[in-house]
Each structure stands twice: as structure tokens, then as C-alpha cells.
Design an enzyme around this catalytic site. Structure first.
Site, short mmCIF file in Angstrom:
data_model
loop_
_atom_site.label_atom_id
_atom_site.label_comp_id
_atom_site.label_asym_id
_atom_site.label_seq_id
_atom_site.Cartn_x
_atom_site.Cartn_y
_atom_site.Cartn_z
N LEU A 24 0.83 -1.22 0.00
CA LEU A 24 0.00 0.00 0.00
C LEU A 24 0.86 1.25 0.00
CD1 LEU A 24 -2.50 -1.03 2.84
CD2 LEU A 24 -2.68 -1.49 0.40
N GLY A 25 1.98 1.19 0.70
CA GLY A 25 2.85 2.35 0.82
C GLY A 25 4.10 1.98 1.58
N THR B 130 -3.39 4.94 4.92
CA THR B 130 -2.06 4.47 4.52
C THR B 130 -1.06 5.61 4.69
OG1 THR B 130 -2.99 2.85 3.01
CG2 THR B 130 -0.70 3.49 2.63
N GLU C 206 2.12 5.80 7.12
CA GLU C 206 3.47 6.00 6.57
C GLU C 206 4.11 7.28 7.09
OE1 GLU C 206 4.80 3.54 5.26
OE2 GLU C 206 3.00 2.38 4.78
N THR D 18 1.63 2.37 24.66
CA THR D 18 0.95 1.44 23.75
C THR D 18 1.16 0.03 24.28
OG1 THR D 18 2.95 1.38 22.39
CG2 THR D 18 1.19 2.87 21.68
N1 ARG Z 1 1.64 -2.14 4.71
C1 ARG Z 1 2.01 -0.77 4.80
C2 ARG Z 1 3.19 -0.55 5.74
O1 ARG Z 1 3.48 -1.32 6.60
C3 ARG Z 1 0.85 0.16 5.11
C4 ARG Z 1 -0.26 -0.33 5.95
C5 ARG Z 1 -1.36 0.70 5.99
N2 ARG Z 1 -2.60 0.22 6.53
C6 ARG Z 1 -3.80 0.75 6.21
N3 ARG Z 1 -4.89 0.36 6.82
N4 ARG Z 1 -3.91 1.67 5.32
O2 ARG Z 1 3.91 0.41 5.66
ZN ZN Z 2 4.15 0.24 8.33
CA CA Z 3 4.53 -0.19 23.51
#
Ligand code: ARG
Ligand code: ZN
Ligand code: CA
Length: 243
Positions: free
Chosen positions: A113-114, A150, A154, A178
Site C-alpha cells: 500500500l505504501g 495508509t 506512513e 501502547t
Molecule cells: N503495509 C504498509 C506498511 O506497513 C501500510 C499499511 C497501511 N494500513 C492501512 N490500513 N492503510 O507500511
Molecule cells: Zn508500516
Molecule cells: Ca509499547
């Protein structure tokens, strides 16, 4: 610094198809979402469970669209080797990367996704890459990643946040408020979802640094806020953005 950081955003769009040449409205929708999510203005912020209401954060960083550059290319997908960030490999070099957040929008491929560069790396490749189908909440934005989260996730990495599960079983994100997560969460977990890690805490699955669907993530924590703001303070790796 104390929450007055304003980040100019340069958007670099690399397209082969007309659909990949996303509209200014789609780009602006992402800027608006970043401003909501980083200022506790998102409409789902009130869905944070009361167990976490003491730690949910207004990060207080704002984003302003500075420029959009567009380039027609014949590449179908760009991968994650930073080719989109270099004119020499068919992409676009970043503009003023020590004072502006550069965002590349293109087709990444491989289900990605990014991805982002953490603070402290080369300025020539600094910034965030988002697949055009997961940017903003209009135009080509595609469910279940069509709420602009996303980029929120990021930009969290770009501001030094680790994944909430620490990228290993019961790992650490170096943030104290957290909970320790067993692993990444996907979809929209029902609440409460208990960790199998020491103490069996309720996981903060609604945190932007988990892997849930966009509709399942709607908060940063105060500890994450401190970690993010630290990079903009004197001696920090992104102090040049705070001036
Ligand atoms: N897989 C990506 C990363 O770890 C982005 C995950 C974004 N998740 C979302 N729900 N948009 O950098
Ligand atoms: Zn990430
Ligand atoms: Ca933590």
C-alpha cells in the site's frame, strides 16, 4: 516546537494510465485527512475505547499542499527500491527534502500500500510512497484502504514510529503507553482483543501503527506523539522542518 510544526507537502505523481494520474481533489483529500488524523479532528476519534481515552493524542502537526509534480512514464509498477524517487531511473527527484515532505504517488505492486523512509536516512530518497489506489478518500481510492490511513501510517513511520507490535512476536515499538501486541492485526478486530504477551493487555488495535483496515484505525497515543515531536527538536533528525 510544542505542537506548532507545519509541514509543506510536495506530491510527485508518476502515471502510465489516466487513472494513475489522480486528481487534485484526491490529493487534497489526503492532505485534509492527514490534518484531521494528526490533530484529533478525525470523525472516528470518539470511537477510541474509554480504556485508552487517557492516552489518545492530538499530535498537533499540520500539513500544507506545497506543489504537485506529474510525470507520464511507461512503468507499470515501481516496487520498493526507490526508483520512483530518482529522475535517473524514470522517477522524480524530491524537491527540498530537508524542509518539505515529499510524497510519491504511483503503482507500487506486490500488494504494497505504501512505504516510508525513517528519519536519519539520505535526503535524496527521503519521504513517503503511496500507491495511487490507497491515497485519500475519493477518486481511485479503493476499499478497505480508502480513508487515507495508509499515508497517516506512513507519515507515522516518517516521523520515527515503529509498528505497534514491534515487527516480531510481542516486540516493542519503544513507546510506553501502547500495549504489547502479539502480532499485526488485520481487518477490523472486535474490542476487546487481548494480547497473548506478558500481562495479556487489551491491544490498541485502533492505533494507526497497526495493520487494520482504514476504518479500524483512528488514534495515535501520547507516547507516540512524544516520539514524533522529538525528531523536530534541537539535535533531532528532522529539526530542519521546524524552522
Ligand atoms: N503495509 C504498509 C506498511 O506497513 C501500510 C499499511 C497501511 N494500513 C492501512 N490500513 N492503510 O507500511
Ligand atoms: Zn508500516
Ligand atoms: Ca509499547
Amino acid at each position: 516546537v510544542n505542537g506548532q510544526i507545519q509541514i509543506p507537502v510536495v506530491v510527485n505523481v508518476l502515471y502510465k494510465t489516466a487513472a494513475e494520474n489522480i486528481s487534485l481533489a484526491q490529493i487534497q483529500s489526503q492532505i485534509d485527512i492527514l490534518n484531521e488524523d494528526f490533530n484529533a479532528q478525525n470523525s472516528d476519534f470518539n470511537q477510541v475505547p474509554s480504556a485508552f481515552s487517557g492516552v489518545k493524542a492530538n499530535v498537533g502537526v499540520t500539513f500544507v499542499l506545497d506543489a504537485v509534480y506529474r510525470k507520464s512514464t511507461n512503468k507499470k509498477s515501481w516496487g520498493t527500491n526507490d526508483a520512483m524517487k530518482k529522475t535517473s531511473t524514470g522517477g522524480l527527484n524530491p524537491t527540498s527534502p530537508t524542509t518539505k515532505l515529499n510524497l510519491w504517488v504511483c503503482t507500487i505492486g506486490g500488494g504494497i500500500l505504501g512505504y516510508a523512509q525513517f528519519p536519519g536516512g539520505s535526503s535524496a530518497t527521503d519521504g513517503v510512497v503511496i500507491d495511487s489506489r490507497y491515497l485519500g478518500d475519493t477518486g481511485t481510492a479503493t476499499a478497505p484502504f480508502n480513508k487515507g490511513r495508509t499515508a497517516t501510517h506512513e507519515v507515522g513511520h516518517w516521523m520515527n514510529l515503529r509498528h505497534i507490535w514491534g515487527d516480531t512476536t510481542c516486540g516493542t515499538d519503544y513507546v510506553n503507553d501502547t500495549p504489547t501486541h502479539n502480532t499485526a492485526n488485520y481487518g477490523i478486530p472486535s474490542y476487546p482483543h487481548y494480547s497473548t504477551c506478558s500481562g495479556n493487555p487489551i491491544e490498541m488495535t485502533m492505533n494507526y501503527m497497526d495493520y487494520t483496515d482504514d476504518a479500524g484505525m483512528y488514534m495515535f497515543s501520547n507516547g507516540q506523539k512524544s516520539r514524533m515531536l522529538a525528531i523536530f527538536s534541537a539535535g533531532g533528525p528532522r529539526v530542519s522542518f521546524a524552522q
